[in-house]
Enzyme design. Sequence first.
Site, short mmCIF file in Angstrom:
data_model
loop_
_atom_site.label_atom_id
_atom_site.label_comp_id
_atom_site.label_asym_id
_atom_site.label_seq_id
_atom_site.Cartn_x
_atom_site.Cartn_y
_atom_site.Cartn_z
N ALA A 136 6.75 -7.37 3.64
CA ALA A 136 7.10 -5.96 3.42
C ALA A 136 5.98 -5.04 3.89
CB ALA A 136 7.44 -5.73 1.96
N HIS A 137 6.17 -3.76 3.67
CA HIS A 137 5.30 -2.70 4.18
C HIS A 137 3.84 -2.88 3.75
CE1 HIS A 137 4.91 -0.77 0.22
NE2 HIS A 137 6.16 -1.18 0.04
N ASP A 138 2.95 -2.51 4.64
CA ASP A 138 1.51 -2.38 4.36
C ASP A 138 0.84 -3.69 3.98
OD1 ASP A 138 1.42 0.51 4.75
OD2 ASP A 138 2.61 0.61 2.90
#
Length: 216
Positions: A136-138
């Site tokens: 997922a993000h980041d």
Amino acid sequence: MSDRLFGLYGAGGFGREVMPLARSQLGSGWRIVFVETQPHDAKVNGFPLLSEDDFFAAQASERCFAVAIADSHAREAIEKRCTQRGAHALSLSAHNATIYDDNRIGHGAILCAHTTITSNASIGCHFHANIYSYVAHDCVIGDYVTFAPRVSCNGNVHIGNHAYIGTGAMLRPGVPGGRPLTIGEGAIVGMGAVVIHDVEPHTTVVGSPARAITRR
């Protein structure tokens, strides 16, 4: 016959699962072979199986490779040998793998069927994401990291080099815009583990919630 040569290291179970990705991605413009240090047969699933020396002895205008071997240190050693001999690492991605915006993914990655990289992730070289896994993000993921099937890596997780995340493991997200959840270098997260706290380097964790069982 094409004089561009691609070798997939590893003709075991994972290699045989990955080879269709190479066949689909490269098409008829390449000769495609399996490579093993000690070949056990002449062909595997219809593809020639070569020794490493034969792979490099074959005439080719371009020579590329990927490594479908779970042992991350073996992946690193193979990459070093291949690059020293003039071959280039190639990333493989299933047609239904999904990669969204502003990600950085290093060379030699293998993204299997139904895997997802969402947005703003940074991933090192020779990453393996087996079927139905996601990043997922980041997230920040090091080199030679392995995700077994159905790994759920939620936002703002940092994973060190050579970590192994087992089948069905779930990694809780780090604090949005703040402190990430961290999995240390060389750590092993067991099958089905639910990780809610940082994992120290070279530590194996299992269970829900995940707890350390050993340090290597």
